[in-house]
Write an enzyme that holds these catalytic residues in place. Structure first.
Site, PDB file in Angstrom:
ATOM      1  N   LYS A 184       0.859  -1.184   0.000  1.00 28.15           N
ATOM      2  CA  LYS A 184       0.000   0.000   0.000  1.00 28.15           C
ATOM      3  C   LYS A 184       0.897   1.237   0.000  1.00 28.15           C
ATOM      4  O   LYS A 184       1.489   1.595   1.009  1.00 28.15           O
ATOM      5  CB  LYS A 184      -0.918   0.032   1.232  1.00 28.15           C
ATOM      6  N   GLY A 217      -6.775   6.903  -2.111  1.00 32.04           N
ATOM      7  CA  GLY A 217      -6.670   8.309  -1.728  1.00 32.04           C
ATOM      8  C   GLY A 217      -6.815   8.471  -0.229  1.00 32.04           C
ATOM      9  O   GLY A 217      -6.086   9.219   0.409  1.00 32.04           O
ATOM     10  N   GLY A 223      -5.005   1.655   5.002  1.00 29.90           N
ATOM     11  CA  GLY A 223      -3.842   1.101   5.715  1.00 29.90           C
ATOM     12  C   GLY A 223      -4.257   0.432   7.008  1.00 29.90           C
ATOM     13  O   GLY A 223      -3.715  -0.605   7.397  1.00 29.90           O
ATOM     14  N   GLU A 261      10.628   1.725  10.061  1.00 30.98           N
ATOM     15  CA  GLU A 261      11.735   2.650   9.757  1.00 30.98           C
ATOM     16  C   GLU A 261      11.122   4.041   9.783  1.00 30.98           C
ATOM     17  O   GLU A 261      10.319   4.381   8.923  1.00 30.98           O
ATOM     18  CB  GLU A 261      12.338   2.293   8.393  1.00 30.98           C
ATOM     19  N   CYS A 294      14.706  10.832   5.593  1.00 32.67           N
ATOM     20  CA  CYS A 294      14.708  10.648   7.043  1.00 32.67           C
ATOM     21  C   CYS A 294      16.110  10.644   7.626  1.00 32.67           C
ATOM     22  O   CYS A 294      16.298  10.910   8.807  1.00 32.67           O
ATOM     23  CB  CYS A 294      13.965   9.367   7.405  1.00 32.67           C
ATOM     24  N   GLU A 393      11.375  16.556  13.584  1.00 37.20           N
ATOM     25  CA  GLU A 393      11.744  16.351  12.186  1.00 37.20           C
ATOM     26  C   GLU A 393      10.924  17.307  11.314  1.00 37.20           C
ATOM     27  O   GLU A 393       9.701  17.257  11.317  1.00 37.20           O
ATOM     28  CB  GLU A 393      11.439  14.897  11.807  1.00 37.20           C
TER      29      GLU A 393
HETATM   30  P1  ADP Z   1       3.102  11.561   6.083  1.00 38.22           P
HETATM   31  O1  ADP Z   1       2.410  12.118   7.300  1.00 38.22           O
HETATM   32  O2  ADP Z   1       4.329  12.269   5.776  1.00 38.22           O
HETATM   33  O3  ADP Z   1       2.231  11.319   4.898  1.00 38.22           O
HETATM   34  P2  ADP Z   1       2.914   8.916   7.157  1.00 38.22           P
HETATM   35  O4  ADP Z   1       3.919   8.281   8.012  1.00 38.22           O
HETATM   36  O5  ADP Z   1       1.614   9.278   7.768  1.00 38.22           O
HETATM   37  O6  ADP Z   1       3.632  10.150   6.497  1.00 38.22           O
HETATM   38  O7  ADP Z   1       2.613   8.011   5.871  1.00 38.22           O
HETATM   39  C1  ADP Z   1       3.406   6.954   5.430  1.00 38.22           C
HETATM   40  C2  ADP Z   1       2.505   5.851   4.925  1.00 38.22           C
HETATM   41  O8  ADP Z   1       1.653   5.417   5.985  1.00 38.22           O
HETATM   42  C3  ADP Z   1       1.581   6.239   3.788  1.00 38.22           C
HETATM   43  O9  ADP Z   1       1.469   5.141   2.898  1.00 38.22           O
HETATM   44  C4  ADP Z   1       0.267   6.487   4.496  1.00 38.22           C
HETATM   45  O10 ADP Z   1      -0.849   6.339   3.651  1.00 38.22           O
HETATM   46  C5  ADP Z   1       0.294   5.410   5.540  1.00 38.22           C
HETATM   47  N1  ADP Z   1      -0.563   5.643   6.717  1.00 38.22           N
HETATM   48  C6  ADP Z   1      -0.892   6.823   7.291  1.00 38.22           C
HETATM   49  N2  ADP Z   1      -1.653   6.622   8.373  1.00 38.22           N
HETATM   50  C7  ADP Z   1      -1.824   5.273   8.493  1.00 38.22           C
HETATM   51  C8  ADP Z   1      -2.513   4.422   9.424  1.00 38.22           C
HETATM   52  N3  ADP Z   1      -3.186   4.927  10.446  1.00 38.22           N
HETATM   53  N4  ADP Z   1      -2.443   3.091   9.221  1.00 38.22           N
HETATM   54  C9  ADP Z   1      -1.744   2.556   8.195  1.00 38.22           C
HETATM   55  N5  ADP Z   1      -1.081   3.306   7.297  1.00 38.22           N
HETATM   56  C10 ADP Z   1      -1.117   4.645   7.434  1.00 38.22           C
END
Ligand code: ADP
Length: 491
Positions: A184, A217, A223, A261, A294, A393
């Site tokens: 994903k 989207g 996720g 990570e 990062c 960060e």
């Molecule tokens: P950013 O805030 O910079 O977009 P994230 O760490 O939130 O970075 O996003 C990294 C990945 O984690 C993306 O693929 C995002 O869609 C996914 N993501 C964000 N929130 C969740 C969640 N609650 N569960 C699973 N995946 C998530």
């Protein structure tokens, strides 16, 4: 719509390139132009459920988990397909990520296609079975055999900064180890994943369900379906520390294995015997790819004895740094990924000013770029090591400079962080610099320009920068279970 790039809009689920069940799509936006470059499937819960079911079935019923030679052959087919399609992908990455094109000739694309061969070769490197000496327990002598086995279904969740590289960093070792995968990607960079799905479909004999790509989207919600499903055995995640904690908490409900990570706030220690002109003169390199990495050394620690001279060199470097259109090979900094990220970074810059740091260069949106999510290369000096911009960060083109008194002070400031991902130490005396590197509590350190990165180098974080390691043998082993079988001792 301008700038049309040929890309795969469909997901890859259960061996088919497919639309969402609802037929929904969403727009992929070029962050350099703020314009739509195409559409991509917008998965709902049912699409993710379908992908998980396919991955579970493929793990339990196909020969993928056990037939190592077959896996090797399929993954080499995938590698060959990605090599053949490299120029198609390059345009997509530049358009959807806003990545400087020069980076696609290295870590953003080409080097990770090359490096995937190292992961495939791990199939021959791993000791899949080994015997322990005969052991007596409860009066019975036993032989023991240890087997390494794939974990099962791996959910790979990836971010938008180096999306293709991070997709491969997870998908290839997970598949090579014998797992099945649901990938994903981040909503802002779907094509860096659908491309891999299409190449898998067109060039490989990977069985249906072994590898799946689900784009959405509303990616956090989708996720969460992946991280909460009992049929998924492991989540491999790269992204922010906040989301990593959420994934770990959600994964705990079904006791999933998690590899995380996460964020970093890496210190770059310039020692008092360093080549100041080289170190500070090159200091604007933290703005590469808009600082969206990062492991970038975004806290520079300068000795008080050379502080003013260092700041002058940095000022000149930041003022002379070229940035803008990512398709121009002279620019190593393009836009940030989205308006949200740009506003986040600008917010940190305001906080830095409010907390008393001295802004020397930049600090806003560039006047000469009226389109695109750009932020000026920004230099803060006299930064309090406990202040927000020294601790959090920023993920933007912002360097914070902190003065220090002596080596112990430098180590103390470097380790004054909830993160522990990376860092660097620079000085003419290699032994001294190496000694300091050993005292830094991070997963990687660069000494005098030495690069730690490589397909065989374990990479990951201490403290809140993560759990586990990506790359190298430890990275491959993240995707393996261990089984011990007791047998009667041979008579
Ligand atoms: P950013 O805030 O910079 O977009 P994230 O760490 O939130 O970075 O996003 C990294 C990945 O984690 C993306 O693929 C995002 O869609 C996914 N993501 C964000 N929130 C969740 C969640 N609650 N569960 C699973 N995946 C998530």
């Amino acid at each position: 719509m301008t700038d049309v790039v040929v890309a795969e809009s469909r997901m890859y689920i259960d061996g088919e390139l497919t639309e969402a069940i609802s037929g929904a799509t969403y727009a992929n936006i070029n962050p350099a132009t703020e314009e739509e470059i195409g559409q991509v499937s917008d998965a709902g819960v049912a699409d993710m459920e379908r992908a998980i079911a396919a991955a579970r079935r493929a793990f339990d019923e196909s020969g993928w988990a056990t037939d190592r030679e077959f896996r090797k052959r399929c993954l080499h087919q995938l590698h060959e397909g990605l090599v053949k399609e490299a120029e198609v992908l390059r345009a997509q990455i530049v358009a959807e990520v806003g990545s400087p094109i020069m980076l696609t000739y290295a870590v953003q694309q080409d080097s990770c296609i090359e490096d995937m061969v190292w992961d495939i070769d791990c199939i021959d490197r791993i000791e899949w079975e080994y015997d322990l000496p005969v052991h007596e327990f409860f009066g019975m002598k036993s032989a023991r055999r240890v087997l390494r086995e794939p974990i099962g279904v791996v959910g790979a969740i990836t971010p938008w900064n180096f999306p293709f590289m991070l997709n491969l960093s997870k998908v290839i070792p997970a598949l090579a180890a014998g797992n099945t995968v649901v990938l994903k990607p981040a909503p802002d960079t779907p094509w860096s994943a659908t491309h891999i799905g299409r190449v898998a479909a067109e060039y490989t004999d990977i069985p249906a369900g072994v590898f799946n790509v689900v784009t959405a989207g509303n990616a956090a919600a989708i996720g969460e379906v992946l991280s909460g499903d009992l049929r998924v055995d492991m989540i491999s995640f790269t992204g922010s520390t906040a989301t990593g904690k959420r994934i770990m908490a959600r994964g705990a409900e079904t006791l999933k294995r998690v590899f995380l990570e996460l964020g970093g706030k890496s210190a770059n220690i310039i020692l008092d015997d360093a080549d100041l002109a080289a170190q500070c003169g090159g200091g604007a390199m933290v703005c590469m790819h808009g600082g969206q990495g990062c492991a970038i050394g975004t806290r520079m620690l300068l000795p008080r004895s050379h502080y003013d001279e260092g700041v002058e060199l940095l000022k000149a470097a930041f003022e002379g740094w070229k940035y803008g259109d990512p398709t121009n090979p002279e620019n190593l900094q393009g836009p940030l990924i989205s308006a949200i990220q740009r506003e986040r970074v600008l917010g940190y810059i305001e906080t830095g000013k409010a907390e008393g740091a001295r802004l020397v260069v930049g600090g806003g949106r560039p006047a000469h770029l009226d389109k695109g999510y750009y932020v000026e290369p920004t230099l803060f000096v006299d930064v309090d090591p406990d202040s927000t911009i020294a601790q959090e960060e920023i993920f933007g083109p912002v360097l914070v400079v902190i003065p220090y008194d002596d080596d112990d002070d430098a180590v103390r400031i470097a380790n004054n962080s909830r993160y522990g991902l990376s860092g660097s130490v620079n000085g003419r005396d290699l032994d001294r610099a190496y000694g300091i590197a050993k005292r830094i509590r991070t997963g990687t350190v660069a000494v005098n320009g030495g690069q730690w990165f490589g397909p065989d180098s374990p990479f990951g974080g201490y403290k809140e920068s993560g759990l586990g390691r990506e790359h190298g043998i430890p990275g491959f082993e993240e995707y393996l279970e261990t089984k011990t079988i007791g047998l009667p001792a041979p008579s």
